[in-house]
Design an enzyme around this catalytic site. Structure first.
Site, PDB file in Angstrom:
ATOM      1  N   ARG A  32     -21.081 -15.836  13.526  1.00 11.59           N
ATOM      2  CA  ARG A  32     -20.707 -15.440  12.218  1.00 11.59           C
ATOM      3  C   ARG A  32     -19.271 -15.769  11.837  1.00 11.59           C
ATOM      4  NH1 ARG A  32     -24.586 -12.549   9.647  1.00 11.59           N
ATOM      5  NH2 ARG A  32     -26.628 -12.746  10.428  1.00 11.59           N
ATOM      6  N   ARG A  36     -18.522 -14.027   5.995  1.00  7.98           N
ATOM      7  CA  ARG A  36     -18.295 -12.906   5.150  1.00  7.98           C
ATOM      8  C   ARG A  36     -16.800 -12.070   5.360  1.00  7.98           C
ATOM      9  NH1 ARG A  36     -22.573  -8.876   3.630  1.00  7.98           N
ATOM     10  NH2 ARG A  36     -22.642  -8.676   5.900  1.00  7.98           N
ATOM     11  N   ARG A  45     -18.299 -17.610  -2.511  1.00 10.51           N
ATOM     12  CA  ARG A  45     -19.475 -17.007  -2.876  1.00 10.51           C
ATOM     13  C   ARG A  45     -19.660 -16.761  -4.223  1.00 10.51           C
ATOM     14  NH1 ARG A  45     -23.531 -16.022  -2.648  1.00 10.51           N
ATOM     15  NH2 ARG A  45     -24.404 -14.296  -1.381  1.00 10.51           N
ATOM     16  N   ASP A  81     -28.628 -20.619   7.957  1.00  9.24           N
ATOM     17  CA  ASP A  81     -28.987 -19.382   8.239  1.00  9.24           C
ATOM     18  C   ASP A  81     -30.523 -19.676   9.043  1.00  9.24           C
ATOM     19  OD1 ASP A  81     -28.671 -16.559   7.484  1.00  9.24           O
ATOM     20  OD2 ASP A  81     -30.902 -16.742   7.733  1.00  9.24           O
ATOM     21  N   TYR A 157     -38.970 -11.378  10.817  1.00  5.89           N
ATOM     22  CA  TYR A 157     -38.581 -11.460   9.503  1.00  5.89           C
ATOM     23  C   TYR A 157     -39.764 -11.840   8.387  1.00  5.89           C
ATOM     24  CZ  TYR A 157     -33.639 -10.792  10.320  1.00  5.89           C
ATOM     25  OH  TYR A 157     -32.369 -10.275  10.392  1.00  5.89           O
TER      26      TYR A 157
END
Ligand code: CP3
Length: 353
Positions: A32, A36, A45, A81, A157
């Site tokens: 990651r 973020r 973003r 992703d 998911y």
């Protein structure tokens, strides 16, 4: 595009380690890392939605390079992703602020037939284009990882409609409707194989498979509903790449699957990712002669610099400095200080090899 058309690789520490050679320094990258915790990503973003970035090669490339510009990392990972595969199968996925991924219409026994397996991997060509552009823009500075989610994790998911604390809806299928579960896992496996081959053809230099929801299974469930598919993915991708004269190492990261590390080491993956709950020495024993990757607790980066150095030293001592790629034992947290990330990378590069 043939790999030879890309600029020559200057930093091959990770690839050397995978070949069993000793690098000048321990290599390090961070799961990651293109996300973020970077202020410039948060700014970015505000202008672009999550999947707009994923689907626009220029934007995905820009975000992939953000951590490489800031830090002395030994690899880049393409911005994307794991949930682009369900999207390519025709399942809508939304990325909601503060919530994460949401699948408004979760998969049911009745909607398996609606999954659009044909052409799914080629609907993900935009990831390939992002990889190709990023390889060019990287100029050979570090190798580029491609990746995907593993079948059980994606299945979870899709059935849960997003993340879940228990995965009980998805596990219900494993106990009550195992044949239907296997049907979906098969479809996902087929798409994943084509998708990873495509990523390598476009220029991915290492491929990582994220089995992030392994922690919800036990050894028996993992052996039935995860391991065979993971094995098939590795073998088929390697076979298909060999036919194309490509040789791209593969990494498996099954988060929370300490119970299956010995089983995983029987698969043909070149590298096994170790999550942060496993003691390095135990991981080494269980994985025999595999190259391993991991596994500092992502929260350890909240510690002061000196403590980070100490923890990195202890971890390297536990794993030993050969056949070892440093990473966190799961993705970095969004509130992590940039300075602490720098301290982590420096500490790794300062370890005597
Ligand atoms: O590693 C990288 O920097 C490359 C990009 C990458 C992302 N997701 C970008 C992302 C990678 C490799 C992933 C993998 C991924 N996605 C996994 C497997 C790894 C793991 O952590 O176990 C999983 C389970 C997902 C699904 C997913 N995507 C979740 C659960 C979330 C929400 C939680 C979070 O970390 O934000 C996402 C969103 C996501 N994926 C973001 C990023 C940068 C943040 C979304 C935003 O910008 O709003």
């Amino acid at each position: 595009m043939a790999a030879t058309e890309f600029p020559a690789l200057q930093n091959d520490r990770i690839l050397r380690v995978i070949k069993g050679e000793k690098p000048d320094k321990l290599p390090v990258w961070i799961m990651r890392q293109a996300g973020r915790f970077l202020p410039e990503f948060r700014e970015f973003r505000k202008q672009h939605s999550f999947f707009e970035i994923c689907q626009t090669p220029e934007l995905a490339c820009e975000v992939t390079l953000m951590p490489i510009k800031r830090f002395d990392l030994d690899a880049a990972i393409i911005f994307s992703d794991i949930l682009v595969i369900p999207q390519a199968l025709g399942v809508a996925v939304e990325m909601r602020p503060e919530v994460g991924p949401v699948i408004p219409k979760p998969l049911t026994l009745d909607t398996i037939k609606d999954l659009k397996e044909d052409g799914a991997a080629s609907r993900l060509n935009y990831v390939g284009e992002a990889i190709k552009l990023t390889r060019k823009e990287l100029g050979g500075k570090v190798p580029l990882f491609g990746f995907c989610g593993a079948p059980w994790t994606l299945f979870g998911y899709m059935v849960e409609g997003g993340g879940s604390k228990t995965m009980s809806k998805a596990k219900k299928w494993l106990y009550k409707n195992p044949d239907e579960a296997k049907k979906v896992l098969d479809i996902l496996t087929n798409v994943i194989i084509d998708y990873l081959v495509m990523q390598a053809e476009y220029g991915a230099q290492i491929l990582q498979v994220f089995e992030s929801s392994a922690e919800y299974l036990n050894r028996q469930l993992f052996s039935t509903f995860a391991l065979p598919y993971l094995g098939r993915i590795c073998d088929q991708v390697k076979l298909k790449l060999k036919e194309k004269n490509l040789d791209v190492p593969m990494v498996l990261f099954a988060k929370g699957a300490h119970f299956s590390l010995a089983d995983q080491s029987n698969l043909n993956y070149d590298v096994l990712g170790i999550d942060w709950t496993v003691e390095p020495k135990i991981a080494r024993t269980l994985t025999k002669d595999k190259v391993v990757q991991g596994n500092l607790d992502p929260c350890a980066l909240y510690a002061p610099k000196e403590e980070i150095e100490k923890l990195v030293g202890e971890m390297a001592k536990g794993f030993g400095t050969s056949k070892y790629i440093v990473n966190l034992g799961h993705g970095i947290y969004p509130d992590m200080e940039v300075e602490n990330v720098k301290a982590f990378i420096e500490a790794v590069h300062n370890v005597q090899v």
